[in-house]
Design a protein around this motif. Structure first.
Motif, short mmCIF file in Angstrom:
data_model
loop_
_atom_site.label_atom_id
_atom_site.label_comp_id
_atom_site.label_asym_id
_atom_site.label_seq_id
_atom_site.Cartn_x
_atom_site.Cartn_y
_atom_site.Cartn_z
N VAL A 373 42.33 42.47 37.35
CA VAL A 373 43.65 43.11 37.42
C VAL A 373 44.66 42.10 37.94
O VAL A 373 44.39 41.40 38.92
N PRO A 374 45.84 42.01 37.32
CA PRO A 374 46.87 41.10 37.84
C PRO A 374 47.21 41.42 39.29
O PRO A 374 47.21 42.58 39.70
N ILE A 375 47.53 40.40 40.05
CA ILE A 375 47.74 40.57 41.49
C ILE A 375 48.81 41.60 41.79
O ILE A 375 48.71 42.36 42.76
N GLY A 376 49.82 41.71 40.97
CA GLY A 376 50.88 42.67 41.22
C GLY A 376 50.41 44.10 41.14
O GLY A 376 51.01 45.00 41.72
N GLN A 377 49.31 44.34 40.38
CA GLN A 377 48.76 45.69 40.29
C GLN A 377 47.60 45.87 41.25
O GLN A 377 47.34 46.96 41.73
N ALA A 378 46.90 44.77 41.52
CA ALA A 378 45.75 44.87 42.41
C ALA A 378 46.17 45.09 43.85
O ALA A 378 45.45 45.69 44.63
N GLU A 379 47.35 44.61 44.21
CA GLU A 379 47.81 44.73 45.58
C GLU A 379 49.25 45.24 45.57
O GLU A 379 50.11 44.70 44.88
N ALA A 380 49.48 46.28 46.33
CA ALA A 380 50.82 46.87 46.36
C ALA A 380 51.85 45.89 46.90
O ALA A 380 53.00 45.86 46.47
N LYS A 381 51.43 45.03 47.87
CA LYS A 381 52.35 44.06 48.46
C LYS A 381 51.70 42.68 48.42
O LYS A 381 51.04 42.26 49.38
N PRO A 382 51.81 41.97 47.30
CA PRO A 382 51.20 40.64 47.22
C PRO A 382 51.76 39.72 48.29
O PRO A 382 52.90 39.84 48.74
N ALA A 383 50.91 38.82 48.71
CA ALA A 383 51.33 37.85 49.72
C ALA A 383 52.48 37.00 49.19
O ALA A 383 52.56 36.70 48.00
N ARG A 384 53.39 36.59 50.11
CA ARG A 384 54.53 35.78 49.70
C ARG A 384 54.02 34.46 49.12
O ARG A 384 53.15 33.79 49.67
N GLY A 385 54.57 34.10 48.00
CA GLY A 385 54.18 32.85 47.36
C GLY A 385 52.93 32.97 46.51
O GLY A 385 52.45 31.97 45.96
N ALA A 386 52.37 34.18 46.39
CA ALA A 386 51.14 34.34 45.60
C ALA A 386 51.44 34.11 44.13
O ALA A 386 52.53 34.37 43.64
N ASN A 387 50.44 33.64 43.42
CA ASN A 387 50.54 33.41 41.99
C ASN A 387 50.56 34.75 41.27
O ASN A 387 49.58 35.48 41.26
N LYS A 388 51.71 35.09 40.68
CA LYS A 388 51.86 36.42 40.09
C LYS A 388 51.04 36.58 38.82
O LYS A 388 50.85 37.69 38.34
N THR A 389 50.54 35.48 38.24
CA THR A 389 49.71 35.59 37.05
C THR A 389 48.23 35.62 37.39
O THR A 389 47.40 35.80 36.52
N ALA A 390 47.89 35.44 38.66
CA ALA A 390 46.49 35.45 39.06
C ALA A 390 45.93 36.87 38.98
O ALA A 390 46.66 37.85 39.06
N THR A 391 44.63 36.95 38.82
CA THR A 391 43.98 38.24 38.79
C THR A 391 42.93 38.33 39.88
O THR A 391 42.41 37.31 40.35
N TYR A 392 42.63 39.55 40.26
CA TYR A 392 41.59 39.81 41.23
C TYR A 392 40.63 40.84 40.67
O TYR A 392 41.01 41.70 39.87
N LEU A 393 39.41 40.74 41.11
CA LEU A 393 38.38 41.64 40.62
C LEU A 393 38.57 43.03 41.21
O LEU A 393 38.71 43.19 42.43
N ALA A 394 38.58 44.03 40.35
CA ALA A 394 38.75 45.42 40.78
C ALA A 394 37.60 46.25 40.23
O ALA A 394 37.05 45.96 39.16
N LEU A 395 37.26 47.28 40.96
CA LEU A 395 36.23 48.22 40.53
C LEU A 395 36.89 49.58 40.31
O LEU A 395 37.44 50.17 41.23
N TYR A 396 36.82 50.05 39.07
CA TYR A 396 37.31 51.38 38.74
C TYR A 396 36.16 52.38 38.84
O TYR A 396 35.01 52.06 38.50
N PHE A 397 36.48 53.59 39.28
CA PHE A 397 35.44 54.63 39.37
C PHE A 397 36.11 55.99 39.46
O PHE A 397 37.33 56.09 39.66
N THR A 398 35.32 57.02 39.30
CA THR A 398 35.80 58.39 39.46
C THR A 398 35.06 59.05 40.61
O THR A 398 33.99 58.60 41.03
N ALA A 399 35.63 60.13 41.12
CA ALA A 399 34.99 60.91 42.19
C ALA A 399 35.61 62.29 42.20
O ALA A 399 36.83 62.44 42.07
N SER A 400 34.76 63.30 42.35
CA SER A 400 35.29 64.65 42.55
C SER A 400 36.07 64.67 43.86
O SER A 400 35.56 64.26 44.90
N ALA A 401 37.30 65.15 43.80
CA ALA A 401 38.16 65.11 44.99
C ALA A 401 39.24 66.17 44.89
O ALA A 401 40.01 66.19 43.92
#
Length: 745
Positions: A373-401
């Motif tokens: 996931v692109p850093i802008g979506q993976a983290e609500a507040k990316p670190a200052r100076g972070a590479n906006k095109t970088a991606t981070y590994l995310a795990l999607y899942f569902t849960a009864s809630a």
């Protein structure tokens, strides 16, 4: 369903006429047969297409009133209106998966009573049958290089004994067969077995008795968990894993052996090994071993098995390695007791885990899918100076809630979790690839539809609406949520639904409908009750339902809040919801009824043994005597988990105090009891004890046995019987609270 004659009109005028002529109609009981369910979603490797399955209910040829379930595979180009069927016909096709190059798919179809794996080229070639294994084959998964397919099969104990590949040394299991007075060696087949002779030697008599078992004249039971869903199962079966090359005529190779089961299999990215879940201690009888371990199995068929996660008293399950093989998502929890396993992550290297940690998430997670996931979506507040095109590994899942099945996303860089969809809907299936989520969703407006959305699930776009035609013009009832604080200080969610064709100033009967489990959860996003709730509202009933203490979807403490208290506490919660609903000005408080199935069948009987407000009650496939339940149902472990064994100090008193049967003499409410004749999850004697006792007491009671039906009748059972169940609910209640039956006493 309405049929409209075609007229020779301009196209726009035709559709305008159609729209105007479409009358507002109620949901019918037979609309159950029109509901189409989307599932089996798989995004293509090039991220431009997706597979999905569509399960429908079709009339059985030459058998009036009967129906068949059918599932077929569809392909969509991820744009509305681009889907097409890849399979057709009377035989279902399911479990479709892509090859890594996207040029072919594998799927499962039944051949001569056994599931087998097929491969279909997507360049226009015909599908061919890849496996012909006598045991059957299912759950295919392509290897990372696309040259092999992993699949699973079920093999009985005698078949394992005789199979030289699964049991090369022709030995019995390490664990005891638990036949009193006989050594394991005496029970295993011998090359020079004596002939069966009832008048012969002891060995010949044993051969005669074995022949009776073989010819189904006797069932000899020595195992603990001998009750299946529909019949007793004295002979154990084991789930084994095979690998086969992707070419016609290829011979499968087993990669697991012996008297153990291997499930939830997943390739490691290097293609050299496969992760799976099995019993932790192979020396323990599978019926007695409650700990599960995650192991790595060599894919070359050598039988090499390496423990990955294993600990006494714990169970590890649902292993899903990340695409680069450096992370492992899984579930971890206690093997005994009340609760659910926790979402956990670990680093993975050379089939060894490190930095294992439980993620802070107080819901039962499942259906894991990795994505970058692109850093802008993976983290609500990316670190200052972070590479906006970088991606981070995310795990999607569902849960009864909280009354739905939301989609969640875990950022593995920060270990934070975002909820991407609301509890007002349920994500019943999904896949993620590239910048796209493809998912199936249930909601009040539509029981099942296919959507696509961005990686944060915003701006969803409907790709397919297979129920749109018959839903057009239907008047639906939308639930209103409320919250009650119970005597434990816990917030209890409940929902109130008005009659579908509600008219202000008129009063209506009210149904208290309750869920089973006891760890189930209902809400607007729970798919299994869509039709039943809408049908009851269409028949002029208001409905109230709640998630009492002990329900899933609200965390560990809430789920454990009915420990040693199945009756009094949960009854307080659902009755509080009923009381609140009865205050609605449109409710006729003299016309209240109650129903529920499984654990809620129990709760129905409990409530009418302690409360007289309801004019009629319908208890479905319930448990009424907890001590008897321990011997009769395959879900018997609920007894020791919640109450202890009956012979333990003080447990029998608690079991009796929590059994509705202990209060049968107090039941005066007219009661309809239903049970499937083949239901071994709760056991039919539960209902017959209750019915017979009420008959002896001279109380108003009726009993319906459903021939051939199992515990799953209301969800996946015979369609005609599912319709019958709904009509019996309505017809029985109408005797006592219907406009023509309200005076019945």
């Amino acid at each position: 369903m309405q049929h409209h004659q075609r007229f020779l009109l301009p196209l726009f005028l035709f559709w305008a006429t159609f729209a105007v002529a479409q009358p507002a109609t109620s949901v019918l009981v037979t609309d159950l047969t029109r509901i189409k369910q989307v599932g089996g979603i798989q995004v293509s490797p090039n991220r431009q297409q997706a597979l999905y399955t569509l399960t429908t209910i079709e009339p059985t040829p030459d058998q009036p009133l009967e129906y068949d379930y059918r599932t077929h595979i569809y392909l969509t180009n991820l744009q509305p209106g681009t889907d097409k069927a890849l399979t057709r016909g009377a035989e279902s096709a399911r479990q479709a998966v892509w090859s890594p190059d996207g040029k072919q798919i594998a799927f499962v179809r039944t051949v001569k009573g056994k599931s087998q794996v097929f491969v279909m080229p997507l360049d226009g070639g015909e599908a061919y049958q890849l496996t012909t294994l006598a045991y059957g084959a299912g759950s295919p998964v392509f290897s990372p290089d696309g040259k092999r397919i992993l699949f699973t099969t079920s093999v009985s104990f005698p078949e394992v004994m005789a199979d030289t590949l699964l049991n090369p040394e022709r030995r019995g299991p390490r664990w005891s067969l638990e036949k009193p007075g006989m050594a394991a060696a005496d029970m295993l087949p011998k090359k020079d077995a004596p002939k069966a002779n009832p008048d012969g030697s002891l060995a010949e008599i044993r051969a005669y008795l074995a022949k009776d078992v073989e010819d189904k004249k006797a069932k000899v039971i020595t195992r603990l968990n001998f009750q299946g869903e529909s019949t007793t199962e004295p002979v154990m079966s084991f789930a084994h894993l095979y690998v086969v090359e992707v070419r016609e005529g290829a011979k499968p190779t087993p990669i697991t052996r012996g008297f153990a089961s291997y499930q939830a299999a997943a390739w490691l990215p290097d293609g050299q090994a496969i992760l799976a879940v099995t019993d932790r201690d192979p020396a323990q009888h599978p019926d007695r071993e409650v700990d599960n371990a995650i192991v790595a199995i060599a894919a070359d068929g050598s039988g090499t098995l390496t423990p990955v996660l294993s600990e006494a008293g714990k169970s590890f399950s649902s292993p899903v390695p990340s695409p680069d093989g450096l992370k492992l998502a899984y579930l971890a929890g206690n093997s005994r007791g009340v609760g659910f396993p926790n979402l956990a992550l670990a680093d993975l290297s050379n089939m060894t885990v490190s930095n294992a940690k439980v993620i802070e998430f107080d819901r039962a997670a499942g259906n894991f899918v990795w994505a970058n996931v692109p850093i802008g979506q993976a983290e609500a507040k990316p670190a200052r100076g972070a590479n906006k095109t970088a991606t981070y590994l995310a795990l999607y899942f569902t849960a009864s809630a909280d009354g739905g099945i939301p989609l969640f996303r875990l950022n593995t860089r920060t270990n934070t979790i975002d909820r991407l969809t609301t509890p007002e809907s349920g994500v019943t299936n999904f896949d993620v690839s590239g910048g796209t989520i493809v998912f199936a969703k249930t909601e009040v407006a539509d029981p099942s539809a296919l959507y696509t959305a961005s990686l944060d699930a915003t701006t969803p776009k409907k790709l397919a609406a297979p129920n749109a035609d018959w839903l057009a013009g239907k008047v639906l009832s939308y639930p209103k949520k409320a919250v009650y604080t119970n005597s434990k200080g816990q917030a209890v969610d409940y929902w109130i639904m008005k009659p579908a064709k509600f008219v202000a100033g008129k009063t209506y009967p009210l149904v208290l409908n309750m869920h089973g489990g006891p760890t189930a959860m209902w809400g607007p996003g729970e798919p299994s009750m869509w039709h039943e709730l809408q049908y009851l509202c269409a028949q002029g009933y208001g409905v109230v339902y709640a998630n009492p203490r002990g329900s899933g979807g609200y965390g560990q403490a809430f789920q454990r809040a009915n420990y040693r208290d199945w009756g009094t506490g949960p009854a307080e919660d659902v009755l509080a919801a009923a009381t609140a609903a009865a205050r609605e000005p449109w409710v006729d408080t003299t016309r209240q009824v109650i129903t529920g199935g499984s654990y809620a069948g129990y709760l129905t009987a409990w409530i009418v043994g302690h409360d007289n407000r309801f004019k009629a009650a319908f208890a479905q496939r319930g448990v009424y005597d907890l001590t008897t339940f321990m011997g009769e149902g395959n879900a018997w472990a609920l007894v020791p988990n919640y109450f202890g064994y009956p012979w333990e100090n003080g447990a029998k008193e608690v079991l009796d105090a929590n059994s509705p049967y202990s209060f049968v003499q107090n039941i005066k409410t007219p009661l309809l009891i239903k049970h499937g004749e083949n239901d071994l999850r709760t056991g039919i004697i539960q209902s017959e004890m209750m019915y017979k006792s009420l008959k002896v007491l001279g109380r108003p009671v009726e009993y319906v046995r459903m021939p051939g039906a199992t515990h799953e009748l209301s969800r996946t059972g015979n369609v005609r019987q599912r319709i019958d169940r709904m009509l019996r609910i309505y017809e029985f209640f109408e005797r006592f609270v219907g406009e023509n039956g309200a005076q019945v006493k």
